[in-house]
Design a protein around this motif. Structure first.
Motif, PDB file in Angstrom:
ATOM      1  N   GLU A   1       0.829  -1.203   0.000  1.00 14.34           N
ATOM      2  CA  GLU A   1       0.000   0.000   0.000  1.00 14.34           C
ATOM      3  C   GLU A   1       0.865   1.255   0.000  1.00 14.34           C
ATOM      4  O   GLU A   1       0.524   2.257  -0.629  1.00 14.34           O
ATOM      5  N   GLY A   2       1.979   1.208   0.724  1.00 15.36           N
ATOM      6  CA  GLY A   2       2.897   2.344   0.752  1.00 15.36           C
ATOM      7  C   GLY A   2       3.543   2.588  -0.603  1.00 15.36           C
ATOM      8  O   GLY A   2       3.680   3.732  -1.037  1.00 15.36           O
ATOM      9  N   TRP A   3       3.925   1.512  -1.279  1.00 18.97           N
ATOM     10  CA  TRP A   3       4.500   1.647  -2.623  1.00 18.97           C
ATOM     11  C   TRP A   3       3.454   2.177  -3.591  1.00 18.97           C
ATOM     12  O   TRP A   3       3.770   2.982  -4.475  1.00 18.97           O
ATOM     13  N   ASP A   4       2.219   1.735  -3.442  1.00 14.94           N
ATOM     14  CA  ASP A   4       1.132   2.220  -4.287  1.00 14.94           C
ATOM     15  C   ASP A   4       0.969   3.731  -4.101  1.00 14.94           C
ATOM     16  O   ASP A   4       0.871   4.484  -5.074  1.00 14.94           O
TER      17      ASP A   4
ATOM     18  N   ALA B   1       4.352  -2.813  -5.565  1.00  9.78           N
ATOM     19  CA  ALA B   1       3.003  -2.818  -4.978  1.00  9.78           C
ATOM     20  C   ALA B   1       2.161  -3.984  -5.504  1.00  9.78           C
ATOM     21  O   ALA B   1       1.029  -4.160  -5.070  1.00  9.78           O
ATOM     22  N   ARG B   2       2.714  -4.764  -6.411  1.00 12.39           N
ATOM     23  CA  ARG B   2       2.041  -5.919  -7.020  1.00 12.39           C
ATOM     24  C   ARG B   2       0.781  -5.517  -7.783  1.00 12.39           C
ATOM     25  O   ARG B   2      -0.197  -6.250  -7.832  1.00 12.39           O
ATOM     26  N   LYS B   3       0.830  -4.346  -8.410  1.00 11.10           N
ATOM     27  CA  LYS B   3      -0.272  -3.892  -9.254  1.00 11.10           C
ATOM     28  C   LYS B   3      -0.045  -4.272 -10.710  1.00 11.10           C
ATOM     29  O   LYS B   3      -0.991  -4.301 -11.496  1.00 11.10           O
ATOM     30  N   HIS B   4       1.222  -4.506 -11.093  1.00 10.84           N
ATOM     31  CA  HIS B   4       1.559  -4.795 -12.481  1.00 10.84           C
ATOM     32  C   HIS B   4       2.718  -5.767 -12.577  1.00 10.84           C
ATOM     33  O   HIS B   4       3.491  -5.934 -11.627  1.00 10.84           O
ATOM     34  N   ARG B   5       2.843  -6.363 -13.757  1.00 11.57           N
ATOM     35  CA  ARG B   5       4.008  -7.164 -14.127  1.00 11.57           C
ATOM     36  C   ARG B   5       4.945  -6.268 -14.921  1.00 11.57           C
ATOM     37  O   ARG B   5       4.542  -5.205 -15.386  1.00 11.57           O
ATOM     38  N   TRP B   6       6.183  -6.732 -15.121  1.00 14.95           N
ATOM     39  CA  TRP B   6       7.179  -5.891 -15.794  1.00 14.95           C
ATOM     40  C   TRP B   6       6.714  -5.459 -17.177  1.00 14.95           C
ATOM     41  O   TRP B   6       6.945  -4.322 -17.590  1.00 14.95           O
TER      42      TRP B   6
ATOM     43  N   PHE C   1      10.980   5.469 -11.060  1.00 14.81           N
ATOM     44  CA  PHE C   1      10.546   5.136  -9.708  1.00 14.81           C
ATOM     45  C   PHE C   1       9.060   4.759  -9.696  1.00 14.81           C
ATOM     46  O   PHE C   1       8.657   3.797  -9.041  1.00 14.81           O
ATOM     47  N   VAL C   2       8.246   5.523 -10.419  1.00  9.55           N
ATOM     48  CA  VAL C   2       6.808   5.228 -10.477  1.00  9.55           C
ATOM     49  C   VAL C   2       6.596   3.827 -11.039  1.00  9.55           C
ATOM     50  O   VAL C   2       5.825   3.032 -10.496  1.00  9.55           O
ATOM     51  N   GLY C   3       7.284   3.495 -12.126  1.00  9.44           N
ATOM     52  CA  GLY C   3       7.168   2.154 -12.706  1.00  9.44           C
ATOM     53  C   GLY C   3       7.581   1.074 -11.724  1.00  9.44           C
ATOM     54  O   GLY C   3       6.887   0.059 -11.573  1.00  9.44           O
ATOM     55  N   ALA C   4       8.696   1.291 -11.034  1.00  5.74           N
ATOM     56  CA  ALA C   4       9.165   0.310 -10.049  1.00  5.74           C
ATOM     57  C   ALA C   4       8.173   0.170  -8.900  1.00  5.74           C
ATOM     58  O   ALA C   4       7.950  -0.936  -8.385  1.00  5.74           O
TER      59      ALA C   4
ATOM     60  N   ALA D   1       3.253   5.843  -2.906  1.00  2.28           N
ATOM     61  CA  ALA D   1       4.453   6.525  -3.394  1.00  2.28           C
ATOM     62  C   ALA D   1       4.405   6.675  -4.911  1.00  2.28           C
ATOM     63  O   ALA D   1       4.799   7.716  -5.456  1.00  2.28           O
ATOM     64  N   GLY D   2       3.897   5.643  -5.606  1.00  2.00           N
ATOM     65  CA  GLY D   2       3.736   5.734  -7.053  1.00  2.00           C
ATOM     66  C   GLY D   2       2.723   6.797  -7.448  1.00  2.00           C
ATOM     67  O   GLY D   2       2.913   7.528  -8.428  1.00  2.00           O
ATOM     68  N   ASP D   3       1.631   6.893  -6.686  1.00  3.61           N
ATOM     69  CA  ASP D   3       0.632   7.943  -6.932  1.00  3.61           C
ATOM     70  C   ASP D   3       1.271   9.324  -6.794  1.00  3.61           C
ATOM     71  O   ASP D   3       1.051  10.207  -7.626  1.00  3.61           O
ATOM     72  N   ILE D   4       2.061   9.504  -5.729  1.00  4.69           N
ATOM     73  CA  ILE D   4       2.703  10.798  -5.487  1.00  4.69           C
ATOM     74  C   ILE D   4       3.665  11.126  -6.632  1.00  4.69           C
ATOM     75  O   ILE D   4       3.657  12.240  -7.163  1.00  4.69           O
ATOM     76  N   GLY D   5       4.485  10.157  -7.029  1.00  4.58           N
ATOM     77  CA  GLY D   5       5.437  10.390  -8.118  1.00  4.58           C
ATOM     78  C   GLY D   5       4.738  10.769  -9.412  1.00  4.58           C
ATOM     79  O   GLY D   5       5.134  11.714 -10.102  1.00  4.58           O
ATOM     80  N   ARG D   6       3.687  10.027  -9.758  1.00  4.43           N
ATOM     81  CA  ARG D   6       2.920  10.336 -10.968  1.00  4.43           C
ATOM     82  C   ARG D   6       2.338  11.741 -10.886  1.00  4.43           C
ATOM     83  O   ARG D   6       2.437  12.523 -11.834  1.00  4.43           O
TER      84      ARG D   6
END
Length: 183
Positions: A29-32, A134-139, A126-129, A34-39
């Motif tokens: 959830e934290g990575w999710d 966050a296990r929302k996507h595969r590579w 960073f957003v992609g990583a 952080a990705g929202d913030i970066g985007r």
């Protein structure tokens, strides 16, 4: 009034926001988040830097790049069902976060040059990583989103300074960044 470093200040504020989000990134959830913030920082920079510079054409190009990339991604999500690694839904392919982040980064790089583009692409990476962690996507979801976003950013944004170019690339075996300078 624009100062030469106002673009870098905006990117620095985004980097500080990402750093502040990092302690919460220990869990998916934290990575999710952080990705929202970066985007959101990148979208804000892509739309805000032109405003700061009084570059209304650049602002329209940034908005168009983000909207076109997001529209393509939305359409693909609807026609290609792909389950997310966390099992939450079947809209994994391609990554919308990666599309938006890379569209904003490519727009910033193409319009304002590598001094803004390098940190923008670092945040987009960073957003992609974060989407993977966050296990929302595969590579391949992230790579496809990055390609769509980068393509829309480069195709719909005109260069303001064409003497230096930064272009990311990647395939299933790796990736990198190509750097070119005109003398």
């Amino acid at each position: 009034m624009h100062t030469p470093s106002s673009s870098r200040r905006l990117i620095l504020v985004g980097t500080i926001a990402l750093t502040a989000a990092m302690p919460g990134a220990a869990h998916a959830e934290g990575w999710d988040m952080a990705g929202d913030i970066g985007r959101n920082v990148l979208v804000g920079a892509a739309l805000g830097i032109p405003v700061i510079k009084g570059d209304w054409q650049g602002g329209l190009q940034a908005g168009g790049s983000i909207l076109v990339g997001s529209g393509i991604t939305y359409g693909l999500k609807r026609i290609i069902p792909s389950g997310r690694p966390d099992g939450s839904d079947s809209r994994s392919f391609p990554s919308g976060h990666a599309t938006t982040a890379f569209a904003a980064a490519a727009t910033l790089d193409n319009r304002y040059g590598w001094k803004v583009g390098v940190p923008a692409f670092a945040v987009a990476t960073f957003v992609g990583a974060s989407r993977l962690t966050a296990r929302k996507h595969r590579w391949y979801d992230v790579v496809a989103g990055a390609a769509i976003g980068t393509g829309s950013g480069l195709l719909l944004t005109r260069k303001r300074n064409s003497s230096v170019r930064l272009l990311p690339f990647g395939d299933s075996k790796g990736g990198g960044v190509s750097f070119a300078m005109r003398f």
